[in-house]
Design an enzyme around this catalytic site. Sequence first.
Site, PDB file in Angstrom:
ATOM      1  N   HIS A  63       0.823  -1.211   0.000  1.00  0.00           N
ATOM      2  CA  HIS A  63       0.000   0.000   0.000  1.00  0.00           C
ATOM      3  C   HIS A  63       0.854   1.257   0.000  1.00  0.00           C
ATOM      4  O   HIS A  63       0.538   2.233  -0.697  1.00  0.00           O
ATOM      5  CB  HIS A  63      -0.925  -0.003   1.217  1.00  0.00           C
ATOM      6  CG  HIS A  63      -1.812   1.201   1.315  1.00  0.00           C
ATOM      7  ND1 HIS A  63      -3.065   1.254   0.748  1.00  0.00           N
ATOM      8  CD2 HIS A  63      -1.616   2.411   1.903  1.00  0.00           C
ATOM      9  CE1 HIS A  63      -3.605   2.441   0.991  1.00  0.00           C
ATOM     10  NE2 HIS A  63      -2.748   3.156   1.692  1.00  0.00           N
ATOM     11  N   HIS A 114     -10.119   2.130  -0.103  1.00  0.00           N
ATOM     12  CA  HIS A 114     -10.241   1.636   1.270  1.00  0.00           C
ATOM     13  C   HIS A 114     -11.041   0.341   1.222  1.00  0.00           C
ATOM     14  O   HIS A 114     -12.046   0.171   1.916  1.00  0.00           O
ATOM     15  CB  HIS A 114     -10.909   2.678   2.163  1.00  0.00           C
ATOM     16  CG  HIS A 114     -10.207   2.861   3.472  1.00  0.00           C
ATOM     17  ND1 HIS A 114     -10.848   2.900   4.692  1.00  0.00           N
ATOM     18  CD2 HIS A 114      -8.888   2.979   3.769  1.00  0.00           C
ATOM     19  CE1 HIS A 114      -9.970   3.066   5.669  1.00  0.00           C
ATOM     20  NE2 HIS A 114      -8.768   3.107   5.133  1.00  0.00           N
ATOM     21  N   ASP A 289      -0.613  14.791   6.267  1.00  0.00           N
ATOM     22  CA  ASP A 289      -1.688  14.160   7.028  1.00  0.00           C
ATOM     23  C   ASP A 289      -1.229  12.813   7.546  1.00  0.00           C
ATOM     24  O   ASP A 289      -0.270  12.225   7.044  1.00  0.00           O
ATOM     25  CB  ASP A 289      -2.936  13.992   6.159  1.00  0.00           C
ATOM     26  CG  ASP A 289      -2.821  12.830   5.208  1.00  0.00           C
ATOM     27  OD1 ASP A 289      -1.899  12.836   4.370  1.00  0.00           O
ATOM     28  OD2 ASP A 289      -3.641  11.908   5.293  1.00  0.00           O
TER      29      ASP A 289
END
Length: 763
Positions: A63, A114, A289
């Site tokens: 990922h 997701h 983030d």
Amino acid sequence: MATPETETLVIDTTAHAESTPEVPQPYAELGLADDEYTRIREILGRRPTDAELAMYSVMWSEHCSYKSSKTHLKYFGETTTEEMRSKMLAGIGENAGVVDIGDGWAVTFKVESHNHPSYVEPYQGAATGVGGIVRDILAMGARPLAVADPLRFGPADAPDTARVLPGIVAGVAGYGNCLGLPNVGGEVVFDASYAGNPLVNAMCVGAMRVEDLHLAHASGTGNRIILFGARTGLDGIGGVSVLASDSFNESTGRKKLPSVQVGDPFAEKVLIECCLELFAKRIVVGIQDLGGAGLSCATSELAAAGDGGMHVVLDQVPLRAKGMTPAEILSSESQERMCAVVAPSDVDAFMEVCAKWDVTATDIGEVTDGENLVITWHGETVVDVPPRTVAHQGPVYERPFARPSGQDALQAEVPDALERPSTPDQLRETVLRLISSPNLCSKEWVTSQYDRYVRGNTVLAQPSDSGVVRIDEKTGRGVAVSTDCNSKFVHLDPYAGTQLALAEAYRNVATSGASPLAVTNCLNFGAPTDPGVMWQFERAVHGLADGCAQLGIPVTGGNVSFFNQTGSTAILPTPVVGVLGVIDDVRRRIPTGIGAEAGESLLLLGDTRDEFGGSAWAEVVHGHLGGLPPDVDLERERLLAEILVAASRDGLVSAAHDLSDGGLAQTLVETVLIGQCGARVVLADDQDPFVQLFAESAGRVLVAVPRTEELRFTEMCDARGMPWRKTGVVDPDSGALEIQDVATFGLDELRASWEGTLPALFG
């Protein structure tokens, strides 16, 4: 150095790792291969600490590191021209792509997956998918403006679909609605290959002034590292890998929490406003983030992109669970968190803004003049690593790829011999059967749960071809976005099928009157260890890159999601393509549904051919998938877009709807139902009515043209070499769709068929 919270735990420091080289470590359980673990030891010159092992395992996961896809993704850069590059302010490798749209405005957009978390815990998996992509947009310095959600599920009537779909839809709605972000686009697709592996892709678009662009880097020795937002907990540990929170310490006695993050959209809403004020005050040097891989990602990527090292005091991180180990803190993917680099002189002002918004903010370290990322825990060093080796120098695999042995047979199984409807009654029945099928029926049951018009800047939204959002209230400048992928086409021919996905998203943006400008993607595939899957992936990447080069629009970024399969059965290859376009004045946008002005002409632009490989008709009526997908002509797509943009600018077209799944019949039904207005249609005498109604040839759009503008519009089409045919007229008084010599459908009858399917399945 022991404290009441740590004295019961054995903390693995760098000194301890140096003196205990043979201590066994659970690297395989964390998803690392033998040679990857060996390489980590070579980089460090010792075994990693537990915390370092946690960082490498999540950052070197598929990922985060793109270790199986990097070798192919570089083709995007190889095919990007200087002209295409000039449109981008930020591209591949940043949190999100950014493009200049004129008048000092920049737009950032991206789509991510997701998938696996949403199967485990549908609501939170989908909700935090939305939250994560919104923070990616925020981290670029932009105000998030809208979201979209391309979704894929197993068979619509399957028990597991009944389990996951309502929760996923509720999660997307719950998070986005609470943030006050309109949901303006996306897809809902059903196929048996997604049973046990739904795809939840989330897209966000945001806008900023060009000068407000922010990038993720930690520069300036002495600058402070401030973590702000929610506290860090045990939820979400291992969300991007197989990491289990108790792998490092079996003696804690805690119950292991699920690896799916838990979201709080109200906390994120406050975080958004807090960040935007910090940006406006220009007191942020760099920002990142905290999404996949949590602090491991944020600290290593900030340090790797900077000009020095970084020191982080991990025990300063605010926690919401007792007894967390350094490895757990670094791996946690707790939501609603950001990490900023701030000059010492601006720290007080930074903290004041956070306090105003009631956002927890903590100084956790500083930029150093060294080369390494050093993390301490109660005075002891638990991480001492070169940050680029964590963030950017993971393994790169040249996975073997080969055309699957069954691909030739699949393409040879053409649908030509399938029985076709020929009589008016058979054609009528086929229309109703297709429009009520799960993939072609109205998705209002889903989209009605989303707030599509919050904040008042939505100009078009589902079920329109694309979502259109106003950026500048003074000038009316706006953007259009669309996501598309027909995975059946990609399965039949990954190269052409991906270009068809690009073509449809490009066309959908153009039907609103917007000029297509840039592309993002979310590439969903099976296991990269399967040579057939990697062949699909390689062909899809090349198809998309070559297509974008031909159209002259850059790929600004995206996401790769591998291992989407149940057992050994992979999903249909699903490279979702998102296209963003710009419209100078949203008041000139072209709606999808026809209006109520009698006598307006319905013109069909483009060529219709006998193309049924991978078609909705073949699947719904015959359960057939085989042959080749429709031909794709990107020059025709570019020409079509130019005509539609010119028609929007000059007020020549009152409605437009592209032809794709289900062909002309589907487009006619949606056009009259969305516009709540009847129409009379006449098919051509020189072509089979079945082909005219149900073929899925690309490069076609149905437009409604006022009578006063018909000559100007058709002369423009003729001058540019665009085929067109007058196929009908608007008839608001009839209350019906009349297809001459085929059937007449009352609007109520069509609406019952089109809108009744999903409510009957899901309540």
